[in-house]
Design a protein around this motif. Structure first.
Motif, PDB file in Angstrom:
ATOM      1  N   TRP A 193       0.812  -1.218   0.000  1.00 26.37           N
ATOM      2  CA  TRP A 193       0.000   0.000   0.000  1.00 26.37           C
ATOM      3  C   TRP A 193       0.840   1.260   0.000  1.00 26.37           C
ATOM      4  O   TRP A 193       0.462   2.268  -0.600  1.00 26.37           O
ATOM      5  CB  TRP A 193      -0.875   0.051   1.257  1.00 26.37           C
ATOM      6  CG  TRP A 193      -1.985  -0.929   1.344  1.00 26.37           C
ATOM      7  CD1 TRP A 193      -2.153  -2.076   0.629  1.00 26.37           C
ATOM      8  CD2 TRP A 193      -3.078  -0.865   2.240  1.00 26.37           C
ATOM      9  NE1 TRP A 193      -3.282  -2.725   1.037  1.00 26.37           N
ATOM     10  CE2 TRP A 193      -3.874  -2.006   2.022  1.00 26.37           C
ATOM     11  CE3 TRP A 193      -3.448   0.049   3.214  1.00 26.37           C
ATOM     12  CZ2 TRP A 193      -5.034  -2.241   2.738  1.00 26.37           C
ATOM     13  CZ3 TRP A 193      -4.611  -0.192   3.930  1.00 26.37           C
ATOM     14  CH2 TRP A 193      -5.397  -1.328   3.682  1.00 26.37           C
ATOM     15  N   ILE A 194       1.944   1.226   0.740  1.00 25.99           N
ATOM     16  CA  ILE A 194       2.770   2.415   0.946  1.00 25.99           C
ATOM     17  C   ILE A 194       4.070   2.218   0.169  1.00 25.99           C
ATOM     18  O   ILE A 194       4.889   1.377   0.539  1.00 25.99           O
ATOM     19  CB  ILE A 194       3.065   2.650   2.449  1.00 25.99           C
ATOM     20  CG1 ILE A 194       1.781   2.564   3.292  1.00 25.99           C
ATOM     21  CG2 ILE A 194       3.802   3.964   2.654  1.00 25.99           C
ATOM     22  CD1 ILE A 194       0.733   3.616   2.984  1.00 25.99           C
ATOM     23  N   PRO A 195       4.284   2.956  -0.903  1.00 28.74           N
ATOM     24  CA  PRO A 195       5.356   2.651  -1.861  1.00 28.74           C
ATOM     25  C   PRO A 195       6.763   2.539  -1.289  1.00 28.74           C
ATOM     26  O   PRO A 195       7.537   1.714  -1.747  1.00 28.74           O
ATOM     27  CB  PRO A 195       5.277   3.797  -2.868  1.00 28.74           C
ATOM     28  CG  PRO A 195       3.875   4.283  -2.786  1.00 28.74           C
ATOM     29  CD  PRO A 195       3.465   4.082  -1.357  1.00 28.74           C
ATOM     30  N   MET A 196       7.139   3.339  -0.317  1.00 32.49           N
ATOM     31  CA  MET A 196       8.526   3.323   0.162  1.00 32.49           C
ATOM     32  C   MET A 196       8.749   2.437   1.386  1.00 32.49           C
ATOM     33  O   MET A 196       9.847   2.390   1.928  1.00 32.49           O
ATOM     34  CB  MET A 196       9.008   4.746   0.475  1.00 32.49           C
ATOM     35  CG  MET A 196       8.986   5.655  -0.720  1.00 32.49           C
ATOM     36  SD  MET A 196       9.946   4.989  -2.090  1.00 32.49           S
ATOM     37  CE  MET A 196       9.184   5.871  -3.438  1.00 32.49           C
ATOM     38  N   CYS A 197       7.714   1.734   1.823  1.00 30.04           N
ATOM     39  CA  CYS A 197       7.864   0.834   2.968  1.00 30.04           C
ATOM     40  C   CYS A 197       8.553  -0.457   2.546  1.00 30.04           C
ATOM     41  O   CYS A 197       8.281  -1.005   1.475  1.00 30.04           O
ATOM     42  CB  CYS A 197       6.499   0.490   3.562  1.00 30.04           C
ATOM     43  SG  CYS A 197       5.828   1.796   4.576  1.00 30.04           S
ATOM     44  N   HIS A 198       9.416  -0.948   3.428  1.00 28.75           N
ATOM     45  CA  HIS A 198      10.086  -2.223   3.193  1.00 28.75           C
ATOM     46  C   HIS A 198       9.133  -3.368   3.552  1.00 28.75           C
ATOM     47  O   HIS A 198       8.421  -3.272   4.559  1.00 28.75           O
ATOM     48  CB  HIS A 198      11.337  -2.343   4.071  1.00 28.75           C
ATOM     49  CG  HIS A 198      12.394  -1.359   3.723  1.00 28.75           C
ATOM     50  ND1 HIS A 198      12.374  -0.057   4.170  1.00 28.75           N
ATOM     51  CD2 HIS A 198      13.510  -1.483   2.964  1.00 28.75           C
ATOM     52  CE1 HIS A 198      13.432   0.573   3.704  1.00 28.75           C
ATOM     53  NE2 HIS A 198      14.138  -0.258   2.960  1.00 28.75           N
ATOM     54  N   PRO A 199       9.133  -4.452   2.785  1.00 30.77           N
ATOM     55  CA  PRO A 199       8.370  -5.636   3.203  1.00 30.77           C
ATOM     56  C   PRO A 199       9.030  -6.210   4.457  1.00 30.77           C
ATOM     57  O   PRO A 199      10.245  -6.369   4.501  1.00 30.77           O
ATOM     58  CB  PRO A 199       8.501  -6.605   2.028  1.00 30.77           C
ATOM     59  CG  PRO A 199       9.148  -5.855   0.926  1.00 30.77           C
ATOM     60  CD  PRO A 199       9.780  -4.630   1.493  1.00 30.77           C
ATOM     61  N   LEU A 200       8.235  -6.463   5.477  1.00 30.52           N
ATOM     62  CA  LEU A 200       8.785  -6.925   6.745  1.00 30.52           C
ATOM     63  C   LEU A 200       8.179  -8.260   7.158  1.00 30.52           C
ATOM     64  O   LEU A 200       6.999  -8.510   6.919  1.00 30.52           O
ATOM     65  CB  LEU A 200       8.488  -5.905   7.852  1.00 30.52           C
ATOM     66  CG  LEU A 200       9.030  -4.498   7.668  1.00 30.52           C
ATOM     67  CD1 LEU A 200       8.580  -3.612   8.822  1.00 30.52           C
ATOM     68  CD2 LEU A 200      10.536  -4.515   7.553  1.00 30.52           C
ATOM     69  N   ALA A 201       8.998  -9.062   7.809  1.00 28.28           N
ATOM     70  CA  ALA A 201       8.507 -10.274   8.460  1.00 28.28           C
ATOM     71  C   ALA A 201       8.040  -9.857   9.849  1.00 28.28           C
ATOM     72  O   ALA A 201       8.844  -9.454  10.694  1.00 28.28           O
ATOM     73  CB  ALA A 201       9.609 -11.315   8.553  1.00 28.28           C
TER      74      ALA A 201
END
Length: 167
Positions: free
Chosen positions: A83-91
Motif C-alpha cells: 500500500w505504501i510505496p517506500m515501505c520495506h516488506p517486513l517479516a
C-alpha cells in the motif's frame, strides 16, 4: 554509507527517501542493526449510539464486525508495503488488534505490531488500525453512512537507533 534514521533523514539532515537526482527511492537499510521493534497505533470510529449497540449485539447484517475488522487489521499490517510505496516488506512477529468503546458512540481501535528487524513498524501499526476502522465502516455503512474515522495516530514505538516514542 550514510547512517540513516527512522524519520527519513540522514545524519546530514538530507531526506533519505530521495536520491541525488531528487527522485523517490526506498531507503537502504542494509547497514542498520537488527533490533526488536514495536509500534502501537490508535484510531476511533465515531457513530450513532444505535450503530455501536448493533455492533455490540451482533445485529449487523454482514456478520461479526469486530472479528472481521480484526482480521482486516492483521492483513493490513502484513500488506503495508503493498500500500505504501517506500515501505520495506517486513517479516512481522506479531500483530494484535484490540477494540473498546466509550459506551456511547465511539469504537476505539488499537493496533500493536512487533518485529525483529532493521526498520520500524510504525507504518504497519498505522495501516492495521486504519484497515480495521475502514472495515468497521464498510460493514456498518448500510446502517449509517456518516460515521467518522479518526484521528489516527502513532501512540508509541520502541526499538531502533532513535529509541522510544510515547505520545
Amino acid at each position: 554509507m550514510n547512517s540513516e534514521v527512522n524519520q527519513g533523514q540522514s545524519s546530514s539532515g538530507k531526506l533519505t527517501h530521495f536520491n541525488e537526482q531528487g527522485r523517490a527511492r526506498m531507503v537502504d537499510i542494509s547497514g542498520k542493526d537488527v533490533t526488536v521493534r514495536t509500534a502501537v497505533a490508535v484510531t476511533k470510529v465515531t457513530m450513532n449510539p444505535e450503530t455501536l449497540e448493533a455492533i455490540r449485539q451482533g445485529r449487523i447484517g454482514k456478520g461479526d464486525v469486530l472479528a472481521v475488522a480484526q482480521i482486516a487489521g492483521i492483513q493490513g499490517a502484513k500488506k503495508t508495503s503493498d500500500w505504501i510505496p517506500m515501505c520495506h516488506p517486513l517479516a512481522l512477529n506479531g500483530v494484535d488488534i484490540r477494540f473498546h468503546d466509550n459506551g456511547v458512540d465511539e469504537l476505539h481501535i488499537e493496533a500493536t505490531v512487533k518485529t525483529e528487524g532493521k526498520t520500524g513498524v510504525e507504518m504497519e501499526a498505522l495501516t492495521a488500525a486504519s484497515a480495521a476502522a475502514l472495515t468497521v465502516y464498510d460493514m456498518c455503512k448500510a446502517m449509517q453512512k456518516d460515521m467518522i474515522i479518526g484521528p489516527t495516530m502513532l501512540q508509541s514505538k520502541s526499538g531502533g537507533k532513535n529509541g522510544d516514542f510515547n505520545r
